[in-house]
Write an enzyme that holds these catalytic residues in place. Sequence first.
Site, PDB file in Angstrom:
ATOM      1  N   ASP A 547      18.330 -14.126 -13.640  1.00 34.92           N
ATOM      2  CA  ASP A 547      18.466 -15.203 -14.607  1.00 34.92           C
ATOM      3  C   ASP A 547      17.944 -16.507 -14.000  1.00 34.92           C
ATOM      4  OD1 ASP A 547      19.891 -16.236 -17.147  1.00 34.92           O
ATOM      5  OD2 ASP A 547      20.750 -17.487 -15.570  1.00 34.92           O
ATOM      6  N   GLU A 576      13.401 -14.723 -15.186  1.00 33.48           N
ATOM      7  CA  GLU A 576      12.961 -15.843 -16.012  1.00 33.48           C
ATOM      8  C   GLU A 576      12.350 -16.927 -15.122  1.00 33.48           C
ATOM      9  OE1 GLU A 576      15.974 -16.384 -19.637  1.00 33.48           O
ATOM     10  OE2 GLU A 576      16.970 -16.463 -17.699  1.00 33.48           O
TER      11      GLU A 576
END
Length: 889
Positions: A547, A576
């Site tokens: 993340d 990400e």
Amino acid sequence: MRKRLQAMLMAVLMMVITVASVAADIVPVQAAGELYLKLHYNREDGNYTDWSVWFWPEGGEGGDYPFAEEDGEMVATMEVVPGTTSVGFIVRTPDWSKDVDKDQFIDISEMVSGTVHVYVESGVEGFTKEYSDDAVTGTKLKTARYNGDKTITMTMTGEIEGDSASAFAVAGKTGDVEVTDVTYGGDFTYVVTVAEELDELRSYTVTFDGSEYQIMMPSVYSEEEFEAAYTYEGDDLGATWTPEKTTFRVWAPTADKVLLNLYEGGAPGKSDRIEQIEMTPDVNGTWVTEKSGDLNGTYYTYIVEIDGESSEACDPYARTTGVNGKRAMVIDLDSTDPEGWDEDKNPHAGESINDAVIYELQIRDLGTDENSGITNVGKYLSLTETGTTTPSGIATGVDHMRELGITHLHILPFYDYGSVDENGADDQYNWGYDPANYNVPEGSYSTNPYDGEVRVAEVKQMVQTLHENDISVVMDVVYNHVHSAENFCFNRIVPGYFSRINEDGSYSNGSGCGNDTATERSMVKKYIVDSVNYWADEYHIDGFRFDLVGLMDVELMNEIVETVHETHPDVIFYGEGWTLNTTLTKDGYVLATQQNSENTPNFAYFSDNIRDDIRGNVFNTGEVGFVSGAGNKEQSIADDITANLVWCKNPSQIINYASCHDNNTLYDRLAISRPDAGEEDLIRMNNLSAAIYILAEGVPFMQAGEEMLRSKPNEDGTFNSNSYASGDAVNAIRWGNLDDENYMDVFEYYKGLIAFRKEHAALRLETTEQVQEAVSVVEGLEDQVVAIDIDGTVVNGETAKEIFIIHNAKEEETTVTLPAAKWTVYINDEDAGITPLAKASKQVTVPAISSMVLVREGGNTAAKVIGICAAVLVIAGVVFLVVRKRKAK
């Protein structure tokens, strides 16, 4: 050197003050008067159910404040820490539906004490601010920072009236410190000179206008001397169990004293302590002790004393915990292994990341629909159940995923997270992006959160079952921030070390979650590297999705990949890579963003390019994309399909997708941007989207349920775009929809696309050079039409001579000229798979809003020759054995 390190340690200890100041720029020890903020909220419908206010001091952590009735009005009240100059607010529901979709800020810089009233009308941006009769305004202290040279810089909200020389009083725990000079530095800052160097081991306060504030001391955590002296490289942090004894080692370089508490149970607050043991300081800032006997199942915590203050904490290296993760547990990990665990392995070992088809799932979503047929709803064990079906006999759960053809199941965070009370009701819901204990499975997914052994054993059973069903497991991890920086166990033991902290004492907040992790510090890096390796080793995890990895540095990410691949070469990594604003505590570090992808060659990044090109910009839900009618997208879509992006041209580093847990589902997003479209056209747009990203060069990724038109409607008929806490009613995968022929047809279409991708190596190219050699974009087509021509003869393992892929986003059919050859259609607007559908030559007509894929049969010559030779050898061997047998007779 020793004195220097002692001085550095003293400075580090002042991070206790810094961490305490997160709630505001600087926290007073004692305020002369209280300061309150009251937000009055008015709704015309009179319905205040589930509405509350999220308040936060600007630069600090926030909290939820409920409404209560006062004199016929609904009012949320916040006690503001003096020194706070601005407070942000959002009026919202528990699932973060916002009354006004904007962060709004209330300026209270002139307030010293009293009450500020703010009046807010539902649906109207802005507010009215009024001061009560008890309001006291004037200049106040914002920050006080020690500069290390007998000076303290005081930042005020305005100029001091009267004699500034006597405005400040400095004191430590041993008494007052003489102020020798006060100089105005401009911009409402005053430099206070004291008579002596402040002892960095101690805490100090400054008093102004009757309020006492902590003085922030400079941090030395990121200095080379500190890192050199206190970087521990051993592999025995935490509790190391044997039947004969358990050794405890914790890293606490700033501590004056460390105590080990042993408990009978794992529930915090119970008076069941067995023993308290004083630990011994050891190398590189670690503390150690041993306890004889078999401690398996015994719970423990550490008490760390720093500068006269004590703090109890869970072990950051805890392998499991009791309920809600407050007490660690000593555990014999081998005893939790299911039968056959030693033989358990990644079913896709030996494959590249480009061979993966990734399916993203939150554990609760799998079984909460009444038609799921799953018994262990919301538990790890739901992913151990096979043979589950809807009432009509359609496969659900694990069997559904296996039938779909995915290779990797990406599971949303299942380490211990902080947003669900494991003591609470069984229907609590959260995605889990708020870490509490990184090396511990989340207890709410276990059948017994009170026994630390159960959660460990059940995760292993889950992984083993998925492996037995040809599904690899990807763990979603969130190392970029924690649930609460102030309460995170690492920061409770070494205050502030784990987090990036700004000069004003607030946490760096590039994550938008209140704090950012200081990955550039050696022991943070070690902790994260150790943690990822632990999950790969102990739980056989086959992949990791990071993340907001753009907040983490490339040095760390490369070390993670390299160390894991030493023993698990098939583990995949992606995340990400968005560019975010964060405060690095060291110079010379590069962050792991899309734009820096060349620095992390074995790490892949989500492509927002293909997502937004397919369906429209994620930040503008009214915008259409290629599949929903946008013009001038042909080149962008072609670039997406051929892995020709500005930030990366390596297909092994590109994750292609149209929807994930964030934002709207694909079907909802299409419906929002095309309210005029009927269901038939929306389904065609959905299938066209899938064909684009599943057949593109790169790695396909989908949200669970997308293959059955997953939707997340709210009660009012709108679509939920941020369902992280919206509960099962919104988030459940609705298995009963598969009884509808339209939904089942979509499932079959996705299944066919995946099968076709697996069949053709030319869709799974691993390097830029391979793509450039084999794949070309077809020129001269109509607007809203994109076609790709792939030369299969130059691709090892490809069974086709040529593959021709057409994507028609027009609302009418289009005719495309084919290269001279005989073609076989495998994918059209209704069907997809590896079974021939039709023959074609010269040209083909592609229906509106659909894809068509054609194959010129006969693949790589070298591969064919090898195959023929192998067949000849087999036949020859059989003939030889037959002849030999006859002679023997």
